[in-house]
Design a protein around this motif. Structure first.
Motif, mmCIF file in Angstrom:
data_model
loop_
_atom_site.group_PDB
_atom_site.id
_atom_site.type_symbol
_atom_site.label_atom_id
_atom_site.label_comp_id
_atom_site.label_asym_id
_atom_site.label_seq_id
_atom_site.Cartn_x
_atom_site.Cartn_y
_atom_site.Cartn_z
ATOM 1 N N CYS A 1 0.857 -1.179 0.000
ATOM 2 C CA CYS A 1 0.000 0.000 0.000
ATOM 3 C C CYS A 1 0.895 1.231 0.000
ATOM 4 N N SER B 1 1.058 5.625 -0.218
ATOM 5 C CA SER B 1 0.396 6.927 -0.266
ATOM 6 C C SER B 1 0.877 7.608 -1.544
ATOM 7 N N LEU C 1 -4.388 6.709 -1.677
ATOM 8 C CA LEU C 1 -3.655 5.463 -1.478
ATOM 9 C C LEU C 1 -3.796 4.582 -2.719
#
Length: 165
Positions: free
Chosen positions: A96, A98, A105
């Protein structure tokens, strides 16, 4: 296939796919449940035909590689540690990130079946800080680079910044 499974069942399946000989006590520890609950859930997965044997033969449509997807999230709180913890708990989500730009995300996920992606997207959309969810299925790997930057043709895993996942 996994639409009827909750997060714990999917986590158990993923753990058993990784190590079919993992003791129930270790499965219980990783899932945060009692050992008896783990036994009950595994028995139910066997009855449903999800787990086909104790060598963790998990039903798949064929022997092709897993489907990979990018999941794009817009959130109400960009730095929600709770949301990141929930996303990390999904066994299908491998990474994941940012991001800047149109989404907050981006998650990289891997699935045995497209139905599993659909079920995960439904679950993520219900999370309180998630405003919007979109996804893109990866159709084919054209090239990937390993951790030292060498190109790997027809690789079966997605190269992630700084190494392979």
């Amino acid at each position: 296939m996994y639409r009827s499974l909750d997060n714990v069942d999917r986590q158990l399946v993923a753990l058993l796919e990784t190590n079919a000989r993992m003791p129930a006590t270790e499965l219980a520890k990783r899932a945060g449940l009692a050992r008896s609950t783990i036994h009950e859930r595994i028995s139910r997965l066997e009855r449903k035909g999800i787990i086909l044997g104790y060598s963790a033969i998990v039903r798949k449509t064929d022997d092709t590689e897993n489907t990979r997807a990018l999941i794009y999230l817009n959130t109400t709180q960009k730095r929600s540690s709770h949301l990141l913890g929930v996303l990390e708990s999904f066994p299908e989500i491998r990474s994941c990130f940012s991001t800047s730009g149109t989404c907050d995300l981006v998650c990289w996920a891997e699935f045995s079946h497209l139905e599993d992606l659909d079920a995960l997207l439904d679950e993520i959309a219900l999370l309180p800080t998630v405003e919007r969810v979109e996804s893109s299925v990866m159709l084919a790997s054209k090239f990937e680079k390993d951790s030292i930057g060498a190109t790997v043709r027809n690789a079966s895993t997605l190269a992630v910044v700084g190494g392979q996942n």
